[in-house]
Design an enzyme around this catalytic site. Structure first.
Site, PDB file in Angstrom:
ATOM      1  CG  ASN A   1      -3.951  34.269 -31.187  1.00 21.95           C
ATOM      2  OD1 ASN A   1      -3.715  33.854 -30.047  1.00 21.95           O
ATOM      3  ND2 ASN A   1      -4.132  33.468 -32.214  1.00 21.95           N
TER       4      ASN A   1
ATOM      5  CE1 TYR B   1       0.520  34.146 -29.065  1.00 28.18           C
ATOM      6  CE2 TYR B   1      -0.302  31.899 -29.166  1.00 28.18           C
ATOM      7  CZ  TYR B   1       0.269  32.936 -28.454  1.00 28.18           C
ATOM      8  OH  TYR B   1       0.589  32.757 -27.140  1.00 28.18           O
TER       9      TYR B   1
ATOM     10  CE  LYS C   1      36.662  48.475  -0.623  1.00 25.42           C
ATOM     11  NZ  LYS C   1      36.645  47.046  -0.908  1.00 25.42           N
TER      12      LYS C   1
ATOM     13  CE  LYS D   1       2.054  38.137 -22.755  1.00 31.04           C
ATOM     14  NZ  LYS D   1       2.534  37.240 -23.851  1.00 31.04           N
TER      15      LYS D   1
ATOM     16  CB  SER E   1      33.690  46.206   3.195  1.00 34.30           C
ATOM     17  OG  SER E   1      34.279  45.031   3.690  1.00 34.30           O
TER      18      SER E   1
ATOM     19  CD  GLU F   1      31.212  47.979  -7.395  1.00 30.16           C
ATOM     20  OE1 GLU F   1      31.781  46.884  -7.418  1.00 30.16           O
ATOM     21  OE2 GLU F   1      31.007  48.613  -6.337  1.00 30.16           O
TER      22      GLU F   1
ATOM     23  CB  SER G   1       1.373  33.433 -19.471  1.00 27.40           C
ATOM     24  OG  SER G   1       0.050  33.636 -19.919  1.00 27.40           O
TER      25      SER G   1
ATOM     26  CD  GLN H   1       2.103  31.855 -22.256  1.00 24.46           C
ATOM     27  OE1 GLN H   1       0.952  31.821 -22.635  1.00 24.46           O
ATOM     28  NE2 GLN H   1       2.604  30.951 -21.415  1.00 24.46           N
TER      29      GLN H   1
ATOM     30  CG  ASN I   1      32.731  48.665  -1.570  1.00 23.33           C
ATOM     31  OD1 ASN I   1      33.903  49.049  -1.661  1.00 23.33           O
ATOM     32  ND2 ASN I   1      32.371  47.630  -0.834  1.00 23.33           N
TER      33      ASN I   1
ATOM     34  CB  THR J   1      42.505  58.523 -26.590  1.00 23.74           C
ATOM     35  OG1 THR J   1      43.909  58.802 -26.624  1.00 23.74           O
ATOM     36  CG2 THR J   1      41.753  59.801 -26.970  1.00 23.74           C
ATOM     37  CG  HIS J   2      44.624  54.438 -26.777  1.00 20.53           C
ATOM     38  ND1 HIS J   2      44.552  53.386 -27.651  1.00 20.53           N
ATOM     39  CD2 HIS J   2      44.632  55.552 -27.550  1.00 20.53           C
ATOM     40  CE1 HIS J   2      44.538  53.837 -28.893  1.00 20.53           C
ATOM     41  NE2 HIS J   2      44.577  55.148 -28.871  1.00 20.53           N
TER      42      HIS J   2
HETATM   43  N1  ARG Z   1      -1.048  33.875 -22.868  1.00 20.70           N
HETATM   44  C1  ARG Z   1      -0.938  33.968 -24.269  1.00 20.70           C
HETATM   45  C2  ARG Z   1       0.312  34.758 -24.646  1.00 20.70           C
HETATM   46  O1  ARG Z   1       0.767  35.472 -23.840  1.00 20.70           O
HETATM   47  C3  ARG Z   1      -2.133  34.653 -24.850  1.00 20.70           C
HETATM   48  C4  ARG Z   1      -2.440  34.282 -26.254  1.00 20.70           C
HETATM   49  C5  ARG Z   1      -2.857  32.865 -26.284  1.00 20.70           C
HETATM   50  N2  ARG Z   1      -3.391  32.470 -27.514  1.00 20.70           N
HETATM   51  C6  ARG Z   1      -3.584  31.177 -27.827  1.00 20.70           C
HETATM   52  N3  ARG Z   1      -4.074  30.929 -28.967  1.00 20.70           N
HETATM   53  N4  ARG Z   1      -3.224  30.223 -27.005  1.00 20.70           N
HETATM   54  O2  ARG Z   1       0.826  34.656 -25.733  1.00 20.70           O
END
Ligand code: ARG
Length: 471
Positions: free
Chosen positions: A110, A317, A283, A325, A277, A290, A23, A322, A285, A155-156
């Protein structure tokens, strides 16, 4: 150096597995929070006599150096170290040696990752309250400049009753006010410390979670260690709040796009917020509203994505988590971009008062008011409605508006009409007649602006107080 967890393994991790499970490419965004959490943790380990003071000092110095290097962009993160937590720990051990390995005493990734996310998100929540507040100020300033601007209310998407343009803008101030309240309320749940939960069950070391909480300015601790490492409600809540904010922005966007069209010509966005454009030279825009309207989709998607990741997930966990994120970071970036642009775009937008007035003069949005006039003369509302309906139909056939009719023409439909109706039909009179709390009468809207500004002052103080607390 081998993996931090390599002891139990007899084989290298498959390269593709390493890449698939890592990650670091996105959680490096949590680097500063990770170090902040580690500093509080190791200080506590020293205070509790779990680590000798000299080790604690060495580790803290090392962490500060890692932080400096981070700020200089001088650390090369590696996928083989999987995530930000192990990349930082590895960098620390490379710097200070074996003693760095003591940092993770009484802690798991964790509870560590959960803590990082809480630290990260509480800062963002304060920043978003600030951005929403700035947008409210821009809308309120435009409202103050348009206290005498009358525009058809719809309205509408059909013209309904004339209103002050200020009143329309202040509706958004109320909407963003609820968004601010929601974020402020979520702060107390975000501001809860998971650290000390260990992997799931707590730890055998005599740690002091309350001390860590006070070091990091957390007001509460998770009461249950399983919950502490499994909970992602605080992120879901943020994504839900963000979805509502984006929904509000998308409604304002849609109105700005419509109002900028040749058909409406109610407003003109500043050149700085529009694009041209490549083929049609005429134009201009409204790309910003948008795109905000369009980007609302991905923010909803991020909420649905995380809800689905968490659905049916057993405690505690699981690696699935993961996946919390990227959607969160994406939502933060998307909403930051939208709000940063919206306040100056609203502040610089030109309001075409004449065009709005012309629109009001060429519609039947004052029809309710003469119906109410007939009611005042004793006619039941249903009958008054019928009379005015017929009058409007006559106008349409004659290609006229109500204010173009003579008293004689009115009298064809009811002899209760008298010449007072010409004053009643004036747009100013129509607006001012809605003199109820929260209504569009000029006096009511000025008072509403006063109350909104008072509230905005409170929001500004909240932001300065919490910007400090959430550091
Ligand atoms: N990179 C992991 C996450 O974002 C961290 C926690 C990992 N824990 C584990 N027991 N593998 O969730």
């Amino acid at each position: 150096m081998s993996k931090l967890w390599g002891g139990r393994f007899t084989k290298q991790t498959d390269k593709l597995v390493e890449e698939y499970t890592a990650s670091i490419t996105f959680d490096k965004e949590l680097a500063e929070e990770d170090i902040q959490g580690s500093l509080a943790h190791v200080t506590m380990l020293g205070k509790q006599g779990i680590l000798p003071d000299e080790d604690v000092e060495t580790i803290k110095d090392g962490l500060h150096r890692v932080l400096q290097r981070l700020k200089r962009n001088d650390i090369e993160f590696s996928v083989s170290d999987e995530d930000i937590h192990m990349n930082i720990e590895k960098t620390l051990i490379d710097d200070i040696g074996r003693v760095g390995g003591k940092l993770h005493t009484g802690r798991s990734r964790n509870d560590q990752v959960a803590t990082d996310m809480h630290l990260y998100l509480r800062k963002r929540v304060v920043e978003f309250v600030d951005l929403l507040h700035k947008l409210q100020v821009a809308l309120t300033d435009q409202a103050k400049a348009n206290l005498d601007t009358i525009v058809p209310g719809y309205t509408h998407l059909q013209r309904a009753q004339p209103i002050l343009f200020a009143h329309h803008l202040m509706a958004y101030v109320s909407m963003f006010g609820r968004d601010i309240e929601r974020l402020q309320d979520s702060y107390k749940r975000i501001n809860t410390l998971p650290l000390g939960a260990g992997a799931l069950a707590g730890t055998t070391f005599p740690i002091d979670r309350h001390f860590v909480a006070s070091q990091l300015n957390f007001e509460r601790l998770y009461e249950n260690s399983l919950d502490a490492v499994s909970d992602r409600d605080f992120i879901l809540e943020f994504l839900a709040d963000a979805s509502i904010i984006m929904m509000h922005l998308s409604r304002l966007s849609e109105e700005l796009v419509m109002w900028s069209s040749t058909e409406f010509r109610f407003v003109e966005l500043d050149d700085a917020f529009c694009t041209g454009s490549s083929i049609m030279p005429q134009k201009k825009n409204p790309d910003v509203p948008e795109l905000v309207r369009g980007k609302t989709g991905r923010v909803y998607g991020n909420l649905m994505g995380l809800l689905t990741v968490l659905k049916s997930l057993p405690l505690a966990y699981n690696k699935d988590m993961q996946e919390d994120k990227e959607g969160m970071f994406d939502t933060v970036r998307t909403m930051q971009g939208a709000l940063q642009l919206f306040a100056p775009m609203v502040a610089t937008m030109k309001v075409n008062k004449e065009r709005m007035r012309q629109a009001v003069n060429q519609d039947f949005s004052n029809a309710t008011d003469i119906a109410d006039f007939l009611v005042g003369k004793g006619l039941p509302f249903r009958q008054a409605h019928e009379v005015i309906g017929k009058t409007v139909l006559y106008c349409i056939e004659q290609n006229k508006y109500l204010l173009d009719l003579t008293l004689e023409e009115f009298k064809q439909f009811s002899d209760l009409f008298d010449d007072r109706i010409f004053a009643i039909l004036q747009p100013e009179a129509v607006v001012d007649a809605r003199n109820v709390y929260g209504g569009t009468a000029r006096g009511q809207v000025s008072e509403a602006i006063g109350r909104a500004e008072q509230q905005q002052g409170l929001t500004a103080s909240w932001v300065s107080e919490y910007a400090e607390k959430s550091k």
